[in-house]
Design a protein around this motif. Sequence first.
Motif, PDB file in Angstrom:
ATOM      1  N   GLY A 140       0.799  -1.260   0.000  1.00  0.00           N
ATOM      2  CA  GLY A 140       0.042   0.026  -0.125  1.00  0.00           C
ATOM      3  C   GLY A 140       0.787   1.347   0.028  1.00  0.00           C
ATOM      4  N   LEU A 141      -0.102   2.242  -0.238  1.00  0.00           N
ATOM      5  CA  LEU A 141       0.691   3.553  -0.259  1.00  0.00           C
ATOM      6  C   LEU A 141       0.132   4.485   0.899  1.00  0.00           C
ATOM      7  N   MET A 142       0.762   5.503   1.493  1.00  0.00           N
ATOM      8  CA  MET A 142       0.105   6.221   2.596  1.00  0.00           C
ATOM      9  C   MET A 142       0.501   7.744   2.376  1.00  0.00           C
ATOM     10  N   GLU A 143      -0.321   8.546   2.666  1.00  0.00           N
ATOM     11  CA  GLU A 143      -0.010  10.141   2.540  1.00  0.00           C
ATOM     12  C   GLU A 143      -0.919  10.759   3.877  1.00  0.00           C
ATOM     13  N   THR A 144      -0.202  11.615   4.480  1.00  0.00           N
ATOM     14  CA  THR A 144      -0.668  12.284   5.553  1.00  0.00           C
ATOM     15  C   THR A 144      -1.264  13.647   5.033  1.00  0.00           C
ATOM     16  N   GLU A 152      -4.594  17.302  10.373  1.00  0.00           N
ATOM     17  CA  GLU A 152      -4.125  16.161   9.897  1.00  0.00           C
ATOM     18  C   GLU A 152      -4.728  15.003   9.770  1.00  0.00           C
ATOM     19  N   MET A 153      -4.802  14.086   8.557  1.00  0.00           N
ATOM     20  CA  MET A 153      -5.467  12.720   8.558  1.00  0.00           C
ATOM     21  C   MET A 153      -4.756  11.820   7.617  1.00  0.00           C
ATOM     22  N   ASP A 154      -4.031  10.715   8.041  1.00  0.00           N
ATOM     23  CA  ASP A 154      -3.573   9.657   7.351  1.00  0.00           C
ATOM     24  C   ASP A 154      -4.376   9.069   6.521  1.00  0.00           C
ATOM     25  N   THR A 155      -4.046   8.920   5.221  1.00  0.00           N
ATOM     26  CA  THR A 155      -4.870   8.293   4.056  1.00  0.00           C
ATOM     27  C   THR A 155      -4.161   6.976   3.519  1.00  0.00           C
ATOM     28  N   ALA A 156      -4.563   6.240   2.862  1.00  0.00           N
ATOM     29  CA  ALA A 156      -3.847   5.104   2.296  1.00  0.00           C
ATOM     30  C   ALA A 156      -4.883   4.412   1.064  1.00  0.00           C
ATOM     31  N   ALA A 157      -4.086   3.950   0.139  1.00  0.00           N
ATOM     32  CA  ALA A 157      -4.448   3.151  -0.972  1.00  0.00           C
ATOM     33  C   ALA A 157      -3.968   1.610  -1.114  1.00  0.00           C
ATOM     34  N   VAL A 158      -4.722   0.785  -1.553  1.00  0.00           N
ATOM     35  CA  VAL A 158      -4.036  -0.532  -1.798  1.00  0.00           C
ATOM     36  C   VAL A 158      -3.353  -0.714  -3.241  1.00  0.00           C
ATOM     37  N   LEU A 159      -2.263  -1.196  -3.407  1.00  0.00           N
ATOM     38  CA  LEU A 159      -1.620  -1.233  -4.784  1.00  0.00           C
ATOM     39  C   LEU A 159      -2.195  -2.479  -5.372  1.00  0.00           C
ATOM     40  N   THR A 160      -2.428  -2.483  -6.636  1.00  0.00           N
ATOM     41  CA  THR A 160      -2.946  -3.559  -7.452  1.00  0.00           C
ATOM     42  C   THR A 160      -2.199  -4.195  -8.477  1.00  0.00           C
ATOM     43  N   VAL A 161      -2.287  -5.111  -8.952  1.00  0.00           N
ATOM     44  CA  VAL A 161      -1.602  -5.730 -10.276  1.00  0.00           C
ATOM     45  C   VAL A 161      -2.512  -6.746 -10.855  1.00  0.00           C
ATOM     46  N   GLY A 162      -2.207  -7.291 -12.018  1.00  0.00           N
ATOM     47  CA  GLY A 162      -3.225  -8.173 -12.892  1.00  0.00           C
ATOM     48  C   GLY A 162      -3.249  -9.511 -11.962  1.00  0.00           C
ATOM     49  N   PRO A 163      -4.346 -10.286 -12.446  1.00  0.00           N
ATOM     50  CA  PRO A 163      -4.643 -11.301 -11.367  1.00  0.00           C
ATOM     51  C   PRO A 163      -3.982 -12.593 -11.719  1.00  0.00           C
ATOM     52  N   ASN A 164      -4.035 -13.466 -10.609  1.00  0.00           N
ATOM     53  CA  ASN A 164      -3.353 -14.824 -10.986  1.00  0.00           C
ATOM     54  C   ASN A 164      -4.344 -15.623 -11.331  1.00  0.00           C
ATOM     55  N   ARG A 165      -4.113 -17.033 -11.539  1.00  0.00           N
ATOM     56  CA  ARG A 165      -4.897 -18.130 -11.870  1.00  0.00           C
ATOM     57  C   ARG A 165      -6.398 -18.185 -11.340  1.00  0.00           C
ATOM     58  N   GLU A 166      -6.110 -18.156  -9.829  1.00  0.00           N
ATOM     59  CA  GLU A 166      -7.462 -18.252  -9.090  1.00  0.00           C
ATOM     60  C   GLU A 166      -8.274 -17.019  -9.377  1.00  0.00           C
ATOM     61  N   VAL A 167      -7.842 -15.857  -9.482  1.00  0.00           N
ATOM     62  CA  VAL A 167      -8.470 -14.596  -9.548  1.00  0.00           C
ATOM     63  C   VAL A 167      -9.067 -14.279 -11.049  1.00  0.00           C
ATOM     64  N   ALA A 168      -8.204 -14.697 -11.959  1.00  0.00           N
ATOM     65  CA  ALA A 168      -8.678 -13.992 -13.267  1.00  0.00           C
ATOM     66  C   ALA A 168     -10.192 -14.615 -13.631  1.00  0.00           C
ATOM     67  N   PRO A 169     -10.727 -15.573 -13.662  1.00  0.00           N
ATOM     68  CA  PRO A 169     -12.121 -16.078 -13.870  1.00  0.00           C
ATOM     69  C   PRO A 169     -13.017 -14.828 -13.239  1.00  0.00           C
ATOM     70  N   ILE A 170     -12.621 -14.217 -12.039  1.00  0.00           N
ATOM     71  CA  ILE A 170     -13.431 -13.337 -11.330  1.00  0.00           C
ATOM     72  C   ILE A 170     -13.322 -11.927 -11.719  1.00  0.00           C
ATOM     73  N   HIS A 171     -11.988 -11.323 -11.851  1.00  0.00           N
ATOM     74  CA  HIS A 171     -11.664 -10.091 -12.167  1.00  0.00           C
ATOM     75  C   HIS A 171     -10.418 -10.020 -12.853  1.00  0.00           C
ATOM     76  N   ASP A 172     -10.096  -8.964 -13.377  1.00  0.00           N
ATOM     77  CA  ASP A 172      -8.698  -8.702 -14.074  1.00  0.00           C
ATOM     78  C   ASP A 172      -7.902  -7.849 -13.215  1.00  0.00           C
ATOM     79  N   ARG A 173      -8.014  -7.714 -11.971  1.00  0.00           N
ATOM     80  CA  ARG A 173      -6.957  -6.954 -10.975  1.00  0.00           C
ATOM     81  C   ARG A 173      -7.289  -7.697  -9.726  1.00  0.00           C
ATOM     82  N   MET A 174      -5.952  -7.713  -8.828  1.00  0.00           N
ATOM     83  CA  MET A 174      -6.074  -8.159  -7.507  1.00  0.00           C
ATOM     84  C   MET A 174      -4.887  -7.365  -6.737  1.00  0.00           C
ATOM     85  N   PRO A 175      -5.141  -7.172  -5.138  1.00  0.00           N
ATOM     86  CA  PRO A 175      -4.033  -6.757  -4.420  1.00  0.00           C
ATOM     87  C   PRO A 175      -2.739  -7.064  -4.507  1.00  0.00           C
ATOM     88  N   VAL A 176      -1.768  -6.233  -4.667  1.00  0.00           N
ATOM     89  CA  VAL A 176      -0.497  -6.822  -4.416  1.00  0.00           C
ATOM     90  C   VAL A 176      -0.155  -7.497  -3.059  1.00  0.00           C
TER      91      VAL A 176
END
Length: 261
Positions: A140-144, A152-176
């Motif tokens: 993930g990435l964070m920014e205050t 001040e407020m700490d905020t964050a996002a989840v990094l994503t990547v292309g899917p593996n074999r298990e996730v690919a039939p469901i969606h084209d992205r998954m968390p890193v």
Amino acid sequence: MCGRFSLTATPEEVQELFGLEEIEDFPPRYNIAPTQPILVITGDRRREEGDNRTDRRALLARWGFLPGWVKDPAEFPLLINARSETAAEKASFRAAMRHRRVLIAASGFYEWHRPGKGSKEKSTPYWIKPRHGGIVAFGGLMETYMSADGAEMDTAAVLTVGPNREVAPIHDRMPVVIHPEDFSRWLDCLNQEPRHVADLMAPAPDDYFEAIRVSDLVNKVANSGPEVQEPATDAPAAPGSEKPARKPKAADPADKQMKLF
């Protein structure tokens, strides 16, 4: 993309996995949604000469990244995910990718299989968790963010990547997924530039996750108990052919789950 996830591990389990000196108590959370607080782990390289250890601490951040240059958060889109392939070049994430990489503690995530255009079927939710249980660490990435009045407020996002074999039939992205042996390298933003950790932003191994079709209870943020992770009661089927569920609604920032911490 990752639009909902869960953290049901105990504080002690989180503390042990991430090597934290201390951690505050927190309850299990089964349906974490955007704008709600999430548990992130930061690493600060100690600067004493000859000391190469990394201090790690856990803190809460709003799931919804706000770059420091944003003037009015109300007019800025909610950035819950960042594409790992382009985060180092994007204006919104460039500084955080270089200086504020974090780990996001989770027990798994939810994803929705959406039918193609023109289909009358609705989206179907899946609970995707490590096949052998335990905690998973999302990159993930964070920014205050500092508002005009100095708050001040700490905020964050989840990094994503292309899917593996298990996730690919469901969606084209998954968390890193960052594995324990790579925690130190990922968190060491003083010495490890984005190009040095690019190899970590790859799909999880094909046998790492298992996907369980669940009911549409997870679509509603107010449903925050373990029942949202129970397998759907009707017979399982391949993605796209089973009984569909409704698309999840956007999270309400005022939802009572914000009060869990």
